[in-house]
Design a protein around this motif. Sequence first.
Motif, PDB file in Angstrom:
ATOM      1  N   LEU A 187       0.819  -1.224   0.002  1.00 27.76           N
ATOM      2  CA  LEU A 187      -0.077   0.084   0.039  1.00 27.76           C
ATOM      3  C   LEU A 187       0.661   0.982  -0.110  1.00 27.76           C
ATOM      4  CD1 LEU A 187      -2.931   1.060   0.117  1.00 27.76           C
ATOM      5  CD2 LEU A 187      -2.699   0.958   2.556  1.00 27.76           C
ATOM      6  N   GLY A 188       2.033   1.202   0.700  1.00 31.94           N
ATOM      7  CA  GLY A 188       2.998   2.472   0.748  1.00 31.94           C
ATOM      8  C   GLY A 188       3.566   2.497  -0.765  1.00 31.94           C
ATOM      9  N   LEU A 189       4.144   1.372  -1.174  1.00 33.82           N
ATOM     10  CA  LEU A 189       4.496   1.748  -2.521  1.00 33.82           C
ATOM     11  C   LEU A 189       3.694   2.346  -3.606  1.00 33.82           C
ATOM     12  CD1 LEU A 189       6.398  -2.019  -3.044  1.00 33.82           C
ATOM     13  CD2 LEU A 189       7.348   0.203  -3.119  1.00 33.82           C
ATOM     14  N   GLN A 190       2.243   1.536  -3.476  1.00 30.32           N
ATOM     15  CA  GLN A 190       1.334   1.960  -4.448  1.00 30.32           C
ATOM     16  C   GLN A 190       1.029   3.293  -4.094  1.00 30.32           C
ATOM     17  OE1 GLN A 190      -1.665  -0.752  -3.800  1.00 30.32           O
ATOM     18  NE2 GLN A 190      -0.625  -2.335  -5.098  1.00 30.32           N
ATOM     19  N   HIS A 191       0.883   3.889  -3.008  1.00 30.36           N
ATOM     20  CA  HIS A 191       0.571   5.314  -2.383  1.00 30.36           C
ATOM     21  C   HIS A 191       1.530   6.340  -3.290  1.00 30.36           C
ATOM     22  CE1 HIS A 191      -0.270   8.984  -0.435  1.00 30.36           C
ATOM     23  NE2 HIS A 191       0.989   8.890   0.102  1.00 30.36           N
ATOM     24  N   VAL A 192       2.767   6.005  -3.553  1.00 30.36           N
ATOM     25  CA  VAL A 192       3.658   6.738  -4.044  1.00 30.36           C
ATOM     26  C   VAL A 192       3.716   6.559  -5.352  1.00 30.36           C
ATOM     27  CG1 VAL A 192       6.180   7.308  -4.183  1.00 30.36           C
ATOM     28  CG2 VAL A 192       5.232   7.102  -2.057  1.00 30.36           C
ATOM     29  N   LEU A 193       3.611   5.375  -6.017  1.00 29.44           N
ATOM     30  CA  LEU A 193       3.965   5.107  -7.548  1.00 29.44           C
ATOM     31  C   LEU A 193       2.509   4.914  -8.284  1.00 29.44           C
ATOM     32  CD1 LEU A 193       6.726   2.262  -6.965  1.00 29.44           C
ATOM     33  CD2 LEU A 193       6.979   4.749  -7.396  1.00 29.44           C
ATOM     34  N   ASP A 194       1.454   5.354  -7.559  1.00 32.33           N
ATOM     35  CA  ASP A 194       0.057   5.387  -8.314  1.00 32.33           C
ATOM     36  C   ASP A 194       0.159   6.614  -9.406  1.00 32.33           C
ATOM     37  OD1 ASP A 194      -2.539   5.278  -9.283  1.00 32.33           O
ATOM     38  OD2 ASP A 194      -3.301   5.834  -7.358  1.00 32.33           O
ATOM     39  N   ILE A 195      -0.076   6.127 -10.522  1.00 32.25           N
ATOM     40  CA  ILE A 195       0.077   6.756 -11.878  1.00 32.25           C
ATOM     41  C   ILE A 195      -1.225   7.787 -11.777  1.00 32.25           C
ATOM     42  CG2 ILE A 195      -1.449   5.522 -13.423  1.00 32.25           C
ATOM     43  CD1 ILE A 195       2.010   7.137 -14.533  1.00 32.25           C
ATOM     44  N   HIS A 196      -2.070   7.474 -11.063  1.00 35.41           N
ATOM     45  CA  HIS A 196      -3.369   8.522 -10.892  1.00 35.41           C
ATOM     46  C   HIS A 196      -3.209   9.660  -9.884  1.00 35.41           C
ATOM     47  CE1 HIS A 196      -5.120   6.493 -13.974  1.00 35.41           C
ATOM     48  NE2 HIS A 196      -5.280   5.118 -13.472  1.00 35.41           N
ATOM     49  N   ALA A 197      -2.145   9.264  -9.046  1.00 34.77           N
ATOM     50  CA  ALA A 197      -1.876  10.256  -7.763  1.00 34.77           C
ATOM     51  C   ALA A 197      -0.416  10.625  -7.971  1.00 34.77           C
ATOM     52  CB  ALA A 197      -2.316   9.746  -6.559  1.00 34.77           C
ATOM     53  N   TYR A 198      -0.149  11.295  -8.923  1.00 30.04           N
ATOM     54  CA  TYR A 198       1.030  11.544  -9.090  1.00 30.04           C
ATOM     55  C   TYR A 198       1.867  12.759  -8.376  1.00 30.04           C
ATOM     56  CZ  TYR A 198      -1.351  14.754 -12.182  1.00 30.04           C
ATOM     57  OH  TYR A 198      -2.363  15.422 -12.839  1.00 30.04           O
ATOM     58  N   ASP A 199       1.280  13.408  -7.435  1.00 35.02           N
ATOM     59  CA  ASP A 199       1.475  14.513  -6.685  1.00 35.02           C
ATOM     60  C   ASP A 199       2.608  14.071  -6.057  1.00 35.02           C
ATOM     61  OD1 ASP A 199      -0.184  12.849  -5.264  1.00 35.02           O
ATOM     62  OD2 ASP A 199      -0.513  14.557  -3.680  1.00 35.02           O
ATOM     63  N   HIS A 200       2.790  12.921  -5.337  1.00 38.62           N
ATOM     64  CA  HIS A 200       4.021  12.444  -4.707  1.00 38.62           C
ATOM     65  C   HIS A 200       5.273  12.322  -5.331  1.00 38.62           C
ATOM     66  CE1 HIS A 200       4.652  10.224  -0.691  1.00 38.62           C
ATOM     67  NE2 HIS A 200       5.824  10.396  -1.002  1.00 38.62           N
ATOM     68  N   VAL A 201       5.020  11.801  -6.525  1.00 43.43           N
ATOM     69  CA  VAL A 201       6.244  11.721  -7.737  1.00 43.43           C
ATOM     70  C   VAL A 201       6.932  13.075  -8.024  1.00 43.43           C
ATOM     71  CG1 VAL A 201       6.950  10.837  -9.839  1.00 43.43           C
ATOM     72  CG2 VAL A 201       5.554   9.572  -8.393  1.00 43.43           C
ATOM     73  N   LEU A 202       5.851  13.964  -8.246  1.00 39.05           N
ATOM     74  CA  LEU A 202       5.946  15.367  -8.609  1.00 39.05           C
ATOM     75  C   LEU A 202       6.910  16.081  -7.657  1.00 39.05           C
ATOM     76  CD1 LEU A 202       2.998  16.849 -10.168  1.00 39.05           C
ATOM     77  CD2 LEU A 202       5.000  16.127 -11.360  1.00 39.05           C
ATOM     78  N   PHE A 203       6.443  15.708  -6.184  1.00 39.36           N
ATOM     79  CA  PHE A 203       7.356  16.331  -5.145  1.00 39.36           C
ATOM     80  C   PHE A 203       8.868  15.895  -5.258  1.00 39.36           C
ATOM     81  CE2 PHE A 203       8.925  16.567  -0.803  1.00 39.36           C
ATOM     82  CZ  PHE A 203       8.899  17.682  -0.621  1.00 39.36           C
ATOM     83  N   LEU A 204       8.712  14.491  -5.416  1.00 36.91           N
ATOM     84  CA  LEU A 204      10.187  13.962  -5.339  1.00 36.91           C
ATOM     85  C   LEU A 204      10.809  14.406  -6.513  1.00 36.91           C
ATOM     86  CD1 LEU A 204       9.194  10.160  -4.342  1.00 36.91           C
ATOM     87  CD2 LEU A 204      10.268  11.783  -2.915  1.00 36.91           C
ATOM     88  N   LEU A 205      10.599  14.466  -7.513  1.00 35.23           N
ATOM     89  CA  LEU A 205      11.179  14.899  -8.786  1.00 35.23           C
ATOM     90  C   LEU A 205      11.710  16.150  -8.308  1.00 35.23           C
ATOM     91  CD1 LEU A 205      12.134  14.526 -11.462  1.00 35.23           C
ATOM     92  CD2 LEU A 205       9.787  15.502 -12.221  1.00 35.23           C
ATOM     93  N   ALA A 206      10.901  17.408  -7.964  1.00 36.05           N
ATOM     94  CA  ALA A 206      11.309  18.634  -7.309  1.00 36.05           C
ATOM     95  C   ALA A 206      12.342  18.647  -6.383  1.00 36.05           C
ATOM     96  CB  ALA A 206       9.997  19.476  -7.187  1.00 36.05           C
ATOM     97  N   LEU A 207      12.342  17.746  -5.399  1.00 39.44           N
ATOM     98  CA  LEU A 207      13.117  17.617  -4.259  1.00 39.44           C
ATOM     99  C   LEU A 207      14.637  17.067  -4.943  1.00 39.44           C
ATOM    100  CD1 LEU A 207      13.391  17.875  -1.255  1.00 39.44           C
ATOM    101  CD2 LEU A 207      12.855  15.463  -1.108  1.00 39.44           C
ATOM    102  N   THR A 208      14.490  16.198  -5.863  1.00 40.87           N
ATOM    103  CA  THR A 208      15.668  15.454  -6.346  1.00 40.87           C
ATOM    104  C   THR A 208      16.501  16.145  -7.290  1.00 40.87           C
ATOM    105  OG1 THR A 208      14.713  13.418  -5.553  1.00 40.87           O
ATOM    106  CG2 THR A 208      16.609  13.419  -6.896  1.00 40.87           C
ATOM    107  N   VAL A 209      15.956  16.957  -8.112  1.00 40.02           N
ATOM    108  CA  VAL A 209      16.111  17.345  -9.506  1.00 40.02           C
ATOM    109  C   VAL A 209      17.729  18.135  -9.144  1.00 40.02           C
ATOM    110  CG1 VAL A 209      15.115  19.503  -9.785  1.00 40.02           C
ATOM    111  CG2 VAL A 209      15.559  18.120 -11.797  1.00 40.02           C
ATOM    112  N   PRO A 210      18.035  18.994  -8.252  1.00 38.89           N
ATOM    113  CA  PRO A 210      19.189  19.762  -7.996  1.00 38.89           C
ATOM    114  C   PRO A 210      20.331  18.942  -7.695  1.00 38.89           C
ATOM    115  CG  PRO A 210      17.449  20.541  -6.629  1.00 38.89           C
ATOM    116  CD  PRO A 210      17.081  19.406  -6.999  1.00 38.89           C
TER     117      PRO A 210
END
Length: 195
Positions: free
Chosen positions: A10-33
Amino acid sequence: MTDFWLYFTLGLQHVLDIHAYDHVLFLLALTVPYLFKDWRNVLVLVTVFTVGHTAALMLSVYGVLTIKAEFVEFLIPITILTTALYNIFAASKKAAKSGNINFLAITTLFFGIIHGLGFSNYFKVLVAGGDSKFAPLLEFALGIEAAQIIVVMFTLILAFICQEFLRVQKRDWILVLSAFVAGVVIPMIIESPIW
């Protein structure tokens, strides 16, 4: 052991869910520098985010903190936009150094709390019938952490390929991806039911 995999997945799916991509966007913004050589700083930030996320879930599950879902759903894209804008301004001023890790860690902890509150009502219902709430929280947190490491590794690999092989300048990488993230979340903010 079955419950462990249930909550871990459930934790994996919470982050990797394609329909709830806000978590991935935050991680992308956090990691990109960051680059691979900065992996310790990235791991610290991701883990601090998980701690904040889990603390918010814990406070909610045990009835210490309740917040309206509409307000949190408005704040989540604000945290993403703030992170992306920070990257843009820091890259423009060549200030995107790893020396800011304490400020970033505190901010990331706070943002983790906000993101955790966004999932708290659903998680509270999920564990309501169980004997223990603490074990599912930890299992869920481990799933989140594992998924976040997957996203971070993917972002770092993509950064390496773009910067080493395609010769994209680090500053351009940060600006383009941060602008992309900002462009995706601005409509989320505008369309929020809070207005």
